[in-house]
Write a protein that holds these residues in place. Structure first.
Motif, mmCIF file in Angstrom:
data_model
loop_
_atom_site.group_PDB
_atom_site.id
_atom_site.type_symbol
_atom_site.label_atom_id
_atom_site.label_comp_id
_atom_site.label_asym_id
_atom_site.label_seq_id
_atom_site.Cartn_x
_atom_site.Cartn_y
_atom_site.Cartn_z
ATOM 1 N N GLY A 96 0.898 -1.026 -0.015
ATOM 2 C CA GLY A 96 -0.041 -0.073 -0.019
ATOM 3 C C GLY A 96 0.759 1.203 0.261
ATOM 4 O O GLY A 96 -0.100 2.508 0.151
ATOM 5 N N ARG A 97 2.113 1.221 -0.095
ATOM 6 C CA ARG A 97 2.951 2.230 -0.356
ATOM 7 C C ARG A 97 3.853 2.407 -1.574
ATOM 8 O O ARG A 97 4.029 1.444 -2.154
ATOM 9 N N LEU A 98 3.985 3.583 -1.975
ATOM 10 C CA LEU A 98 4.615 3.864 -3.296
ATOM 11 C C LEU A 98 6.107 4.571 -2.900
ATOM 12 O O LEU A 98 5.780 5.507 -2.306
ATOM 13 N N TYR A 99 6.882 3.746 -3.107
ATOM 14 C CA TYR A 99 8.485 4.387 -2.918
ATOM 15 C C TYR A 99 8.982 4.930 -4.076
ATOM 16 O O TYR A 99 8.995 4.549 -5.106
ATOM 17 N N ALA A 100 9.605 6.311 -3.974
ATOM 18 C CA ALA A 100 10.494 6.952 -4.986
ATOM 19 C C ALA A 100 10.661 8.142 -4.371
ATOM 20 O O ALA A 100 10.095 8.802 -3.338
ATOM 21 N N GLU A 355 11.790 7.043 0.995
ATOM 22 C CA GLU A 355 10.854 7.885 0.871
ATOM 23 C C GLU A 355 9.536 7.071 0.238
ATOM 24 O O GLU A 355 9.735 6.348 -0.659
ATOM 25 N N TYR A 356 8.322 7.298 1.046
ATOM 26 C CA TYR A 356 7.115 6.801 0.486
ATOM 27 C C TYR A 356 5.838 7.424 0.901
ATOM 28 O O TYR A 356 5.818 8.271 1.499
ATOM 29 N N VAL A 357 4.750 7.354 0.037
ATOM 30 C CA VAL A 357 3.735 7.900 0.036
ATOM 31 C C VAL A 357 2.650 6.595 0.441
ATOM 32 O O VAL A 357 2.553 5.775 -0.256
ATOM 33 N N ASN A 358 1.511 6.941 1.084
ATOM 34 C CA ASN A 358 0.497 6.193 1.309
ATOM 35 C C ASN A 358 -0.480 6.005 0.182
ATOM 36 O O ASN A 358 -1.201 7.343 -0.026
ATOM 37 N N VAL A 359 -0.403 4.970 -0.622
ATOM 38 C CA VAL A 359 -1.231 5.050 -1.893
ATOM 39 C C VAL A 359 -2.761 5.373 -1.654
ATOM 40 O O VAL A 359 -3.265 6.380 -2.464
ATOM 41 N N ARG A 360 -3.200 4.726 -0.610
ATOM 42 C CA ARG A 360 -4.737 5.027 -0.347
ATOM 43 C C ARG A 360 -4.944 6.456 0.008
ATOM 44 O O ARG A 360 -5.902 7.195 -0.293
ATOM 45 N N ASP A 361 -3.972 7.171 0.776
ATOM 46 C CA ASP A 361 -4.102 8.672 1.244
ATOM 47 C C ASP A 361 -4.117 9.507 -0.097
ATOM 48 O O ASP A 361 -4.764 10.572 -0.030
ATOM 49 N N VAL A 362 -3.382 9.409 -0.979
ATOM 50 C CA VAL A 362 -3.341 9.816 -2.307
ATOM 51 C C VAL A 362 -4.584 9.936 -2.958
ATOM 52 O O VAL A 362 -5.310 11.070 -3.208
ATOM 53 N N LEU A 363 -5.362 9.037 -2.841
ATOM 54 C CA LEU A 363 -6.797 8.790 -3.390
ATOM 55 C C LEU A 363 -7.741 9.578 -2.497
ATOM 56 O O LEU A 363 -8.848 10.291 -2.997
ATOM 57 N N THR A 364 -7.469 9.434 -1.037
ATOM 58 C CA THR A 364 -8.590 10.145 -0.218
ATOM 59 C C THR A 364 -8.410 11.688 -0.393
ATOM 60 O O THR A 364 -9.203 12.412 -0.408
ATOM 61 N N CYS A 365 -7.112 12.058 -0.766
ATOM 62 C CA CYS A 365 -6.663 13.559 -0.778
ATOM 63 C C CYS A 365 -7.443 14.031 -1.981
ATOM 64 O O CYS A 365 -7.996 15.064 -1.934
#
Ligand SMILES: [Zn+2]
Length: 381
Positions: A96-100, A355-365
């Motif tokens: 559930g995380r996207l790393y880059a 570094e990563y972002v939570n994929v689900r959070d990006v969609l909720t945002c």
């Protein structure tokens, strides 16, 4: 895959390391061209606005069918460097995380705001008002992109989609950089009567600064942002082992709270130097302000945090109000008369090697931004 996440993967795959931070880095031009093309595909009216050569802001506008209020989404396209990272521009999704590099800071937020505008356009556009999507350069250095943006564009309110773990951050601290130069007297190391040790004299300054930091951190905290603080960032002095150093330099940073003027740090340091000179007339030190940015807080009772709270709840999130510790472009927008708050996805490792972002959070945002635009500007379709 959701188109918003596909977009995020495309964004992080483009190296946009800030060339002022890392000399020779490519900067924001390629990512700006990509963003411009994507927003045009979705029917936005797009302009590419060079801030300095090869470093353009990109602004997309979605015009409603009737006059109304203007809402701005703003994010920066530059990232910090990639030293120590393996494959920083190859996005990897796991658990559930996207790393880059830039996934959290802040291409996740940029993907969310672009994707929100695209979705609104696809559902028939805004009935009223205007949505501005601004992708700006250089936030990681000195925010020349946001500075340029506010000379051309106005909005009634803005959301800066920096990573906040989906908290609605209504303000953040500012910072001030101060340089301290202490003079000594060069002499042979065997002749103490002739020398004045600039480094040890700078030590007197450091001891007072440490005490000042303790005092700052012992103040009653701001409800959302905590206390002011300072740290010694860079230090330099001396020429060789067997000589008294004639000069020592400290560069330091003071983090400020809303209500503390940018000039406060310099005044505090000057006070310390004055006191040291009174105690020892041979002490010689000067303080110089290098660069500063003010803290920022959205005006109390501004409707924007309430509107975003409602929008996030409708998008299935759990709204909470917070303050951010790090400085952002929201201060540039806010001090230019565009009330701004921070709201972006969660993750970890910004400015570090993983570094990563939570994929689900990006969609909720993204979903919350759609709800907000719908209600703030006027309904969709
Ligand atoms: Zn950022």
């Amino acid at each position: 895959m959701d188109s918003c996440i596909a977009l995020l993967r495309d964004l992080v795959a483009i190296n946009s390391v800030n060339p002022t931070l890392v000399p020779g880095a490519p900067g924001e031009r390629a990512v700006a061209e990509f963003i411009a093309a994507d927003m045009r595909t979705h029917g936005l009216d797009v302009s590419i606005e060079p801030v300095v050569p090869d470093r353009p802001n990109v602004v997309g506008v979605l015009e409603g069918r009737a006059p109304g209020r203007t809402l701005m989404f703003c994010g920066h396209t530059d990232t910090v460097g990639v030293a120590g990272m393996t494959d920083p521009f190859a996005p990897v999704e796991r658990d559930g995380r996207l790393y880059a590099r830039g996934a959290q800071d802040m291409k996740g937020g940029v993907a969310a705001m672009m994707s929100a505008a695209a979705e609104i356009a696809a559902r028939g556009g805004l009935a009223k008002g205007r949505l501005i999507v601004a992708a700006v350069v250089d936030e990681e250095h000195s925010s020349i992109g946001a500075d340029a943006l506010v000379t051309k564009w106005r909005a009634d309110a803005a959301i800066v989609t920096e990573p906040t773990d989906l908290a609605i951050a209504v303000g953040h601290k500012g910072f001030a950089w101060v340089r301290v130069d202490v003079e000594g007297k060069a002499a042979h190391g065997s002749r103490p009567a002739e020398g004045q040790d600039a480094i040890l004299r700078l030590g007197r300054v450091l001891a007072r600064l440490e005490a000042l930091d303790a005092t700052l951190q012992a103040q009653p905290p701001h409800a959302l942002m905590g206390t002011g603080s300072l740290h010694a960032s860079l230090i330099e002095g001396g020429h060789e082992l067997s000589s008294y150093p004639d000069h020592a330099t400290l560069q330091m940073e003071r983090r400020t709270l809303p209500g503390e003027p940018e000039s406060k740090a310099l005044a505090e340091v000057q006070q310390i130097l004055d006191a040291l000179a009174r105690e020892d007339p041979t002490f010689r030190g000067t303080a110089t302000a290098r660069f500063s940015r003010p803290a920022y807080e959205v005006p109390a009772n501004h409707e924007l945090p309430r509107a975003l709270t409602a929008a996030l709840a409708r998008a299935g999130g759990q709204p909470r109000i917070a303050g951010a510790s790090f400085w952002t472009d929201a201060a540039v927008l806010g001090h230019a008369g565009i009330p701004s708050i921070l709201f972006g996805p969660g993750g970890a490792g910004l400015h570090s090697t993983v570094e990563y972002v939570n994929v689900r959070d990006v969609l909720t945002c993204r979903d919350a931004l759609i709800e907000l635009a719908k209600n703030y500007c006027g309904s969709i379709g």
